[in-house]
Write a protein that holds these residues in place. Structure first.
Motif, short mmCIF file in Angstrom:
data_model
loop_
_atom_site.label_atom_id
_atom_site.label_comp_id
_atom_site.label_asym_id
_atom_site.label_seq_id
_atom_site.Cartn_x
_atom_site.Cartn_y
_atom_site.Cartn_z
N GLU A 167 40.60 23.79 34.86
CA GLU A 167 39.24 24.22 35.15
C GLU A 167 39.20 25.72 35.44
OE1 GLU A 167 35.64 23.28 38.39
OE2 GLU A 167 37.59 22.24 38.50
N PHE A 168 38.12 26.36 35.05
CA PHE A 168 37.94 27.79 35.29
C PHE A 168 36.75 28.04 36.21
CE2 PHE A 168 40.38 27.52 31.45
CZ PHE A 168 41.28 28.55 31.56
N VAL A 169 36.95 28.96 37.14
CA VAL A 169 35.93 29.30 38.13
C VAL A 169 35.54 30.76 37.93
CG1 VAL A 169 35.40 29.46 40.58
CG2 VAL A 169 36.91 27.63 39.75
N PHE A 170 34.23 31.03 37.85
CA PHE A 170 33.75 32.39 37.69
C PHE A 170 33.84 33.11 39.03
CE2 PHE A 170 30.59 35.76 37.26
CZ PHE A 170 30.88 36.24 35.99
N CYS A 171 34.53 34.25 39.05
CA CYS A 171 34.81 34.96 40.30
C CYS A 171 34.44 36.43 40.20
CB CYS A 171 36.29 34.84 40.67
SG CYS A 171 36.82 33.18 41.08
N VAL A 172 34.00 36.97 41.32
CA VAL A 172 33.69 38.40 41.42
C VAL A 172 34.20 38.90 42.76
CG1 VAL A 172 31.62 38.15 39.99
CG2 VAL A 172 31.41 38.00 42.48
N ALA A 173 34.29 40.22 42.89
CA ALA A 173 34.67 40.80 44.18
C ALA A 173 33.57 40.49 45.20
CB ALA A 173 34.85 42.30 44.03
N PRO A 174 33.92 40.32 46.47
CA PRO A 174 32.92 39.98 47.49
C PRO A 174 31.76 40.98 47.55
CG PRO A 174 35.12 39.68 48.37
CD PRO A 174 35.28 40.35 47.04
N GLN A 175 32.02 42.25 47.21
CA GLN A 175 30.98 43.27 47.26
C GLN A 175 30.18 43.37 45.97
OE1 GLN A 175 34.22 43.78 47.14
NE2 GLN A 175 34.78 45.51 45.84
N HIS A 176 30.53 42.58 44.96
CA HIS A 176 29.85 42.68 43.66
C HIS A 176 28.42 42.12 43.77
CE1 HIS A 176 29.01 42.04 39.38
NE2 HIS A 176 29.98 42.91 39.15
N LYS A 227 44.43 41.14 35.56
CA LYS A 227 43.04 40.66 35.57
C LYS A 227 42.59 40.39 37.01
CE LYS A 227 40.31 36.63 34.03
NZ LYS A 227 39.04 37.32 33.71
N LEU A 228 43.43 39.73 37.76
CA LEU A 228 43.11 39.43 39.15
C LEU A 228 42.88 40.72 39.94
CD1 LEU A 228 42.84 37.50 41.56
CD2 LEU A 228 45.34 37.58 41.78
N ALA A 229 43.77 41.69 39.80
CA ALA A 229 43.66 42.94 40.54
C ALA A 229 42.37 43.68 40.17
CB ALA A 229 44.88 43.82 40.27
N ALA A 230 42.03 43.68 38.88
CA ALA A 230 40.83 44.37 38.44
C ALA A 230 39.57 43.72 39.02
CB ALA A 230 40.77 44.41 36.92
N GLN A 231 39.55 42.39 39.05
CA GLN A 231 38.39 41.70 39.60
C GLN A 231 38.31 41.89 41.11
OE1 GLN A 231 38.46 38.15 36.28
NE2 GLN A 231 37.42 37.73 38.18
N GLN A 232 39.42 41.89 41.79
CA GLN A 232 39.43 42.14 43.24
C GLN A 232 38.91 43.55 43.55
OE1 GLN A 232 43.54 41.43 44.11
NE2 GLN A 232 43.20 39.31 44.74
N ALA A 233 39.19 44.49 42.66
CA ALA A 233 38.75 45.87 42.86
C ALA A 233 37.29 46.09 42.46
CB ALA A 233 39.65 46.82 42.06
N GLY A 234 36.64 45.04 41.96
CA GLY A 234 35.25 45.16 41.58
C GLY A 234 35.03 45.83 40.25
N LEU A 235 36.07 45.93 39.43
CA LEU A 235 35.96 46.60 38.14
C LEU A 235 35.34 45.72 37.06
CD1 LEU A 235 39.40 48.44 38.08
CD2 LEU A 235 37.15 49.38 38.64
N GLY A 236 35.20 44.45 37.34
CA GLY A 236 34.60 43.54 36.38
C GLY A 236 34.58 42.13 36.92
N VAL A 237 34.05 41.23 36.10
CA VAL A 237 33.90 39.83 36.50
C VAL A 237 34.64 38.96 35.49
CG1 VAL A 237 31.65 40.35 37.51
CG2 VAL A 237 31.77 39.53 35.14
N GLY A 238 34.77 37.69 35.81
CA GLY A 238 35.40 36.80 34.86
C GLY A 238 35.86 35.50 35.48
#
Length: 301
Positions: A167-176, A227-238
């Motif tokens: 299963e895949f979960v759509f995730c964003v940085a908390p500040q996004h 990918k995880l690091a980029a999403q944690q940094a708020g550089l994108g979603v996925g």
């Protein structure tokens, strides 16, 4: 004279045992025959291997070099004999497993340890492939066994076994901004935000896309940690596999968003080429098919 493995074995035994007499005992030879053999080696090489001026013969610098380099040759010869016997017994000399890039290779380490307990010389290679990359590696012969998502390429020649769904979960940085959405996200909601995607590693098969929309701007990275690091940094979603998303959301490093229509799933397959045979392939196919091996990353039944 040509240097032989027997000559190197004699030198190795003399050094380990500390004397010609003890080496002769280990090799089940008369001390005099060992002395003659060493003299024959020295004469053939025209090099003095032992300094006999003291109470006990000691290796000269040249003898020490021959001993140390010769041990490497002895080890290589023993490995070659072992590998030859393994191949004769049906074991492959090398075996490559390509794992879908969203899966942690750590899941295979207990199996790898069990495999090595068989005391055989097959060289195992583990590699990550992404999207169509696993199927491509299998079809092109760069991998012998793959764990891949999606469907096998058309044309046959590949055997598959379903392992389960992930299963895949759509995730964003908390500040996004999307983290503050009060409703399930539609494609329109997501399209305006940059997607972080992992590059498909296929070389020959058509590239696949997953987790992003054609109209979205995107940041392409090489692997799941990036990918995880980029999403944690708020550089994108996925989307992230649930085994990873749950951990990151619980730690407060990401926020999960609800998809309109529910979370997507993908079936993982174990696949190998039809007609291939070998004891390593047989062992790994059976081991990876056991219930529970991938349980922590697959959907619960």
């Amino acid at each position: 004279m040509p240097l032989t493995l027997d000559a190197l074995t004699i030198l190795d035994a003399i050094e380990r045992k500390g004397s010609f007499a003890r080496a002769a005992e280990e090799l089940a030879r008369a001390p005099s025959s060992l002395t003659y053999a060493v003299q024959h080696i020295e004469a053939g090489l025209d090099v003095l291997l032992f300094d006999r001026s003291g109470h006990r013969a000691r290796f000269t610098p040249a003898g020490r070099v021959l001993l140390e380099e010769g041990r490497a040759l002895l080890a290589a010869a023993n490995a070659l004999v072992h590998k030859t016997r393994q191949v004769a017994g049906g074991w492959e000399t090398s075996f490559t497993i390509a794992v879908e890039g969203i899966l942690p290779v750590a899941l295979l380490l207990p199996l790898l340890d069990a495999f090595y307990q068989l005391d055989q010389a097959t060289e195992v290679k583990l590699r990550h492939e992404v999207l169509a990359g696993g199927w491509d590696a299998l079809a092109a012969g760069r991998a012998d066994l793959v764990i891949a998502g999606g469907d096998a390429p058309a044309g046959g020649g590949i055997r598959t076994r379903a392992l389960g769904r992930i299963e895949f979960v759509f995730c964003v940085a908390p500040q996004h901004p999307l983290a503050r959405a009060k409703k399930p996200l539609s494609q329109t909601d997501i399209a305006a935000h940059r997607a972080v995607v992992i590059a498909d590693t296929a070389r020959n098969l058509p590239l696949r896309s997953a987790g992003w929309l054609q109209q979205q701007p995107r940041l392409t990275v090489a692997d799941l940690p990036s990918k995880l690091a980029a999403q944690q940094a708020g550089l994108g979603v996925g989307s992230l596999p649930r085994w990873l998303a749950d951990r990151e959301v619980a730690a407060g490093r990401l926020a999960a968003c609800e998809w309109a229509g529910g979370n997507p799933h993908e079936t993982l397959h174990l696949a190998w080429r039809s007609g291939e045979a070998g004891r390593a392939l047989e062992w790994w196919t059976r081991a990876l098919s056991q219930p529970g091996v991938l349980a922590e990353v697959l959907d619960a039944d």
